[in-house]
Design an enzyme around this catalytic site. Structure first.
Site, PDB file in Angstrom:
ATOM      1  N   TYR A  15      -1.251 -15.142   7.400  1.00 53.31           N
ATOM      2  CA  TYR A  15      -2.244 -15.031   6.465  1.00 53.31           C
ATOM      3  C   TYR A  15      -1.497 -14.852   5.209  1.00 53.31           C
ATOM      4  O   TYR A  15      -0.330 -13.911   5.206  1.00 53.31           O
ATOM      5  CB  TYR A  15      -3.739 -14.116   6.377  1.00 53.31           C
TER       6      TYR A  15
ATOM      7  N   SER B 276       1.146   1.744   7.285  1.00 53.38           N
ATOM      8  CA  SER B 276       1.303   0.599   7.949  1.00 53.38           C
ATOM      9  C   SER B 276       0.578  -0.657   7.350  1.00 53.38           C
ATOM     10  O   SER B 276       1.000  -1.963   8.057  1.00 53.38           O
ATOM     11  CB  SER B 276       0.974   0.789   9.668  1.00 53.38           C
ATOM     12  N   GLY B 277      -0.514  -0.530   6.587  1.00 56.68           N
ATOM     13  CA  GLY B 277      -1.023  -1.631   6.030  1.00 56.68           C
ATOM     14  C   GLY B 277      -2.618  -1.629   6.226  1.00 56.68           C
ATOM     15  O   GLY B 277      -3.064  -2.831   5.923  1.00 56.68           O
TER      16      GLY B 277
ATOM     17  N   HIS C  89     -11.338  -3.271   1.932  1.00 56.81           N
ATOM     18  CA  HIS C  89     -11.367  -4.236   0.732  1.00 56.81           C
ATOM     19  C   HIS C  89     -12.558  -5.287   0.849  1.00 56.81           C
ATOM     20  O   HIS C  89     -13.212  -5.237   1.744  1.00 56.81           O
ATOM     21  CB  HIS C  89     -10.021  -4.835   0.633  1.00 56.81           C
TER      22      HIS C  89
ATOM     23  N   CYS D 111      -8.044  -4.259   8.873  1.00 59.67           N
ATOM     24  CA  CYS D 111      -8.460  -3.708   7.808  1.00 59.67           C
ATOM     25  C   CYS D 111     -10.005  -3.600   8.105  1.00 59.67           C
ATOM     26  O   CYS D 111     -10.689  -4.238   8.774  1.00 59.67           O
ATOM     27  CB  CYS D 111      -8.338  -4.450   6.712  1.00 59.67           C
TER      28      CYS D 111
END
Length: 418
Positions: free
Chosen positions: A328, A342-343, A347, A365
């Site tokens: 993505y 690490s991300g 959100h 996430c």
């Protein structure tokens, strides 16, 4: 056999010598001394028992017989390669010190204090490596006369300097879980010596400890989350500290920050919800989606590290290449808050609206509606905690601000002074 006249002559000479010796022992200490000084004595070579001391001439080499002050300065005048962590002392053996000033070549003063009798002044700050220093001032003898103080010396040069970068920023208001983080520009070998020069003060009583992450990072956290509204001051007093391997602190710094309101969030991956508690009261329960199989969201206590109103998220940053079904690249992810290095983010995710509250479909996430994401974004500060439960994948040490995943007992053991 010696004749009577010769014997009388010898006794007369001996009597004269005795009188001369007696006259020398009782001479006036303010006399010329045979050097043509007109009553001013020559500098003493033995005015102090302090090793490496420099002296200012007094009226006599015997202070107990003189009303004038006799001064000793350590380190000695003209000394070089003086260790920056050693105190500078100015001492008088007669009279008292009137004033003492110690300055470096930039004109910066070094703090110090007198003893009760004002017979000694001792510096209280460490010195700068590779700097020149001047000692000045005056002392007053018991006769009321003033004796000047003047001396210079140089400190040793450091092979490597020690400087600190700090989280949080000076003046910042942060969340209740933010650990103080100090990052050193060079490795610290003598951690205890450096830690002794670090001090945290708070507006309300807080129990906390330093914890060495590695030789270039030391963190501080309380036993429990910071009390809301606490004012915190950090004194990194490392100028002149010997960190080992000829690495010396070249500067000190102070920062002050504040703790905001208490915003504590809990994500249940199994229930697909996030509860947000503000100042001890439940403020909102938010439907969420978390990581799907193969992209499991990590469980543990996470701390908000960064906040972005809009953030580009590219799967290539976590090793997924274009062409992969899981790839993505979204340019405008709204209300994104980073919680791992690490991300992982929290959100807004309008594309997963149908799964929020019922299924986990993300790449790790925590996603929610744009309205909930914006509301949550507006409540939080950098440093607020988000605890995730319900998965078998756990937070790795150092993958973000992970201090709260260590027990208090284990965390304390990370102090060099424990």
């Amino acid at each position: 056999m010696v004749s009577g006249s010769v014997r009388k002559h010898g006794l007369a000479v001996a009597g004269i010598c005795v009188l001369l010796l007696a006259g020398t022992a009782c001479s006036d200490t303010k006399a010329d001394g045979g050097n043509g000084s007109g009553g001013q004595s020559t500098p003493s070579t033995s005015q102090s028992n302090s090793p490496g001391a420099s002296t200012t001439p007094g009226d006599s080499t015997t202070p107990s017989e003189s009303p004038a002050a006799s001064i000793a300065v350590v380190p000695a005048k003209g000394a070089s390669s003086v260790q920056p962590d050693k105190p500078v002392t100015v001492t008088t053996t007669a009279g008292k010190l009137s004033e003492v000033t110690l300055k470096d070549d930039d004109g910066d003063k070094v703090a110090g204090s007198f003893n009760t009798e004002k017979t000694q002044w001792t510096s209280t700050d460490h010195l700068k490596p590779g700097a020149s220093y001047t000692v000045s001032g005056s002392a007053e003898g018991s006769d009321g006369g003033s004796v000047p103080i003047s001396s210079t010396f140089k400190t040793l040069k450091a092979t490597k300097s020690l400087k600190a970068s700090v989280v949080p920023l000076n003046g910042e208001t942060v969340g209740v879980a933010l650990p103080i983080q100090i990052y050193w520009n060079n490795p610290v070998k003598d951690r205890a010596a450096v830690e002794k020069r670090l001090k945290v003060t708070t507006s309300v009583p807080v129990t906390g400890t330093w914890h060495w992450v590695n030789s270039k990072q030391v963190n501080y956290r309380p036993m429990n989350y910071w009390p809301a509204g606490t004012k915190v001051a950090v004194n990194i007093d490392t100028q002149g500290v010997n960190a080992g391997n000829n690495t010396w602190g070249t500067s000190s710094r102070k920062i002050a920050f504040s703790i905001g309101k208490s915003v504590v969030s809990n994500v249940s991956v199994k229930k697909h919800t996030m509860t947000v508690t503000i100042n001890g009261k439940l403020a909102r329960t938010i439907p969420i989606t978390a990581g799907k199989d193969g992209f499991t969201t990590r469980s543990g206590v996470k701390v908000i590290m960064e906040k972005f109103t809009t953030k580009r998220m590219d799967a290539a940053t976590i090793g997924i290449k274009p062409g992969d079904p899981n790839y993505y690249n979204i340019s405008d992810v709204k209300w994104a808050q980073r919680v791992t290095s690490s991300g992982e983010f929290i959100h807004g995710a309008p594309w997963s609206a149908g799964s929020q509250g019922s299924a986990n479909v993300s790449h790790g996430c925590v996603g929610m509606s744009l309205a909930d994401a914006q509301w949550f974004f507006n409540q939080t500060l950098r440093g607020d905690p988000v605890t995730v439960t319900g998965t078998t994948r756990h937070m790795e040490p150092g993958n973000g601000w992970t201090d709260w995943n260590t027990t208090w007992a284990a965390y304390k053991k990370g102090s060099a002074l424990s």
